[in-house]
Scaffold this active site. Structure first.
Site, PDB file in Angstrom:
ATOM      1  N   GLY A   9       0.822  -1.207   0.000  1.00  0.00           N
ATOM      2  CA  GLY A   9       0.000   0.000   0.000  1.00  0.00           C
ATOM      3  C   GLY A   9       0.854   1.255   0.000  1.00  0.00           C
ATOM      4  N   GLY A  11      -0.299   4.371   0.218  1.00  0.00           N
ATOM      5  CA  GLY A  11      -1.043   5.503   0.765  1.00  0.00           C
ATOM      6  C   GLY A  11      -0.229   6.232   1.809  1.00  0.00           C
ATOM      7  N   PHE A  12      -0.925   6.989   2.667  1.00  0.00           N
ATOM      8  CA  PHE A  12      -0.227   7.780   3.682  1.00  0.00           C
ATOM      9  C   PHE A  12       0.605   6.906   4.617  1.00  0.00           C
ATOM     10  CE2 PHE A  12      -3.706  10.706   2.562  1.00  0.00           C
ATOM     11  CZ  PHE A  12      -2.960  11.835   2.288  1.00  0.00           C
ATOM     12  N   GLY A  13       0.030   5.802   5.077  1.00  0.00           N
ATOM     13  CA  GLY A  13       0.733   4.944   6.019  1.00  0.00           C
ATOM     14  C   GLY A  13       1.912   4.243   5.389  1.00  0.00           C
ATOM     15  N   VAL A  77      -1.672  -7.470  -4.555  1.00  0.00           N
ATOM     16  CA  VAL A  77      -1.482  -8.567  -3.609  1.00  0.00           C
ATOM     17  C   VAL A  77      -2.821  -9.267  -3.382  1.00  0.00           C
ATOM     18  CG1 VAL A  77      -0.862  -9.175  -1.241  1.00  0.00           C
ATOM     19  CG2 VAL A  77       0.466  -7.447  -2.478  1.00  0.00           C
ATOM     20  N   GLU A 169     -18.348  17.544   1.811  1.00  0.00           N
ATOM     21  CA  GLU A 169     -17.503  18.254   0.846  1.00  0.00           C
ATOM     22  C   GLU A 169     -18.017  18.066  -0.573  1.00  0.00           C
ATOM     23  OE1 GLU A 169     -13.442  18.001   3.576  1.00  0.00           O
ATOM     24  OE2 GLU A 169     -13.835  16.510   2.023  1.00  0.00           O
ATOM     25  N   ASP A 298      -6.201   2.452   7.815  1.00  0.00           N
ATOM     26  CA  ASP A 298      -7.595   2.002   7.794  1.00  0.00           C
ATOM     27  C   ASP A 298      -7.747   0.495   7.924  1.00  0.00           C
ATOM     28  OD1 ASP A 298      -8.214   4.625   7.452  1.00  0.00           O
ATOM     29  OD2 ASP A 298      -8.926   4.454   5.381  1.00  0.00           O
ATOM     30  N   ALA A 314      -6.135  10.326   7.582  1.00  0.00           N
ATOM     31  CA  ALA A 314      -4.772  10.352   7.056  1.00  0.00           C
ATOM     32  C   ALA A 314      -3.725  10.551   8.154  1.00  0.00           C
ATOM     33  CB  ALA A 314      -4.656  11.439   5.985  1.00  0.00           C
TER      34      ALA A 314
END
Length: 431
Positions: A9, A11-13, A77, A169, A298, A314
């Protein structure tokens, strides 16, 4: 042989973990199904034609160009063998690991009604955002060519399900798109007549925000012309629209922002999971009973001591990724590990529209223009590179002064079914 660390992944992590391992004496492999890191908090602005995809996404290889120990693999994966310590890719290849960090994120949940996904759009990827943008803009184009008033109303009805930050939003930005940006662009329809409905099954939108911030957000949305429907659950989504409580609402576009479910990493590991499918992790973000395996963001259910898991935000993913990266670097170097992970809550924000937002910083709250200004500055600074910051700043400045949006092109990605009510166009329509 150097330890092998696999991170799933980008993403942010995942990206935070890779960066924290920059100087570690290990071989780091980052696997993601896409080739880019996405700044997801601004994804709704791509969906509503305010920003282009390149403004909020950067190729992972570019971000990790100076990380000599990192390799990027674009692949999907599909499983993990925790005993043999390898991950299996969709093409059948396997990648061995000594340490595994799962940062696979979450997908939207339809609460047991998987068939609704055929008729409602979600917002999790650039592909999703571009599909929504095509649908929104094409709805106005088709309405312009339609002579059936009922069909025009259906085409110009946009339903957003879910009153969290993403739903708020989206609803506010769609309203501004219709009532300002597109207001003078059409000859046969009035874009300002578009009906935007925000549905929330609870009694408040932005239910995680304290005090009067949810009520302020609801008033701000209504001032933009958004119908805020509270305490009414969706009972059906189909090709013609939705059923809200007992009311049928005919709508071409339904956007689903009503709940998330962790991607199936818990199934890969046969690990204990929370109700939303997230892996229950220990105080150091490790997966109990699975040596060398960590879960962050998440896909992890981490109890921060309050009796409930940390939210899927995030900042949580970034802090956990940085923590796990430092923990692994210390373990590889033979140093003492850091103390158990502790989340530092820097605040939560949601933008409602032009110059209006809400922000909760714990000890104090902001709303209105000051909150919007804080939201803008924070998001600009969180973008991963200078180019993205500059492009977003220019686009936001242009939109502020002109009410225009620079990414309003239809490219044919989101094919909409043609309806029999479309009018016949004569040459005078182009005169």
């Amino acid at each position: 042989m150097r330890p092998r660390i696999v991170i799933v992944g980008a993403g942010f992590g995942g990206m935070a973990a890779v960066k924290a391992l920059k100087r570690a004496d290990a071989d780091v492999t980052l696997i993601d199904r896409t080739n880019h890191h996405l700044f997801q908090p601004l994804l709704y602005q791509v969906a509503t034609a305010a920003l282009s995809p390149a403004d909020i996404a950067t190729a992972s290889r570019v971000l990790l160009r100076r990380h000599a120990n990192a390799t990027v693999v674009m692949a999907d994966v599909v499983s993990v063998d925790a005993e043999a310590r390898y991950v299996r890719l969709a093409d059948g290849r396997t990648i061995n690991y000594d340490f595994l960090v799962l940062a696979t994120g979450a997908a939207y949940s339809f609460f047991g009604h998987g068939e609704w996904a055929n008729h409602a759009k979600v917002l999790k990827s650039l592909e999703d955002a571009l599909s929504i943008r095509e649908t929104l803009l094409a709805a106005f184009e088709r309405a312009e060519q339609c002579n059936d008033p009922d069909e025009v109303r259906r085409l110009l009805t946009f339903v957003v399900v879910g009153g969290g930050p993403t739903g708020v939003e989206l609803a506010g930005t769609i309203a501004e798109l219709a009532r300002t940006t597109l207001a003078r662009d059409f000859r046969h329809i009035d874009p300002a007549s578009a009906r935007i409905i925000l549905c929330e099954a609870g009694n408040h939108i932005l239910g995680a925000f304290p005090g009067d911030l949810p009520d302020y957000a609801a008033r701000a949305l209504r001032s933009l012309g958004v119908e805020v429907r509270l305490g009414e659950a969706v009972s059906l989504v189909d090709a013609e629209g939705i059923v809200l409580a007992d009311e049928r609402i005919a709508a071409e576009t339904v956007l689903w922002c009503a709940g998330t479910q962790a991607r199936p990493a818990a199934d890969w590991l046969e690990a204990e999971a929370a109700r939303n499918g997230a892996i229950k992790v220990a105080a150091d973000c490790s997966v109990p009973g699975r040596p060398g395996v960590f879960a962050i963001g998440d896909v992890a259910s981490f109890d921060g001591g309050s009796g409930k898991p940390l939210p899927g935000l995030a900042p949580v993913a970034k802090q956990q990724g940085r923590y796990v990266g430092r923990l692994l670097a210390a373990r590889i170097a033979g140093r003492a590990p850091p103390p158990p992970f502790r989340y530092r809550d820097l605040g939560t924000m949601a933008v409602i529209g032009r110059s209006r937002a809400v922000a909760d910083f714990g000890s104090f709250q902001l709303k209105g223009f000051l909150a919007w200004l804080a939201w803008s500055m924070v998001h600009l600074m969180l973008l991963v590179d200078f180019r993205s910051r500059m492009m977003v700043y220019v686009n936001w400045s242009w939109a502020w002064f002109t009410y225009g949006r620079g990414a309003r092109l239809l490219t044919g990605r989101g094919e909409l079914p043609q309806r029999s009510q479309a009018t016949e166009i004569s040459s005078k329509d182009f005169g």
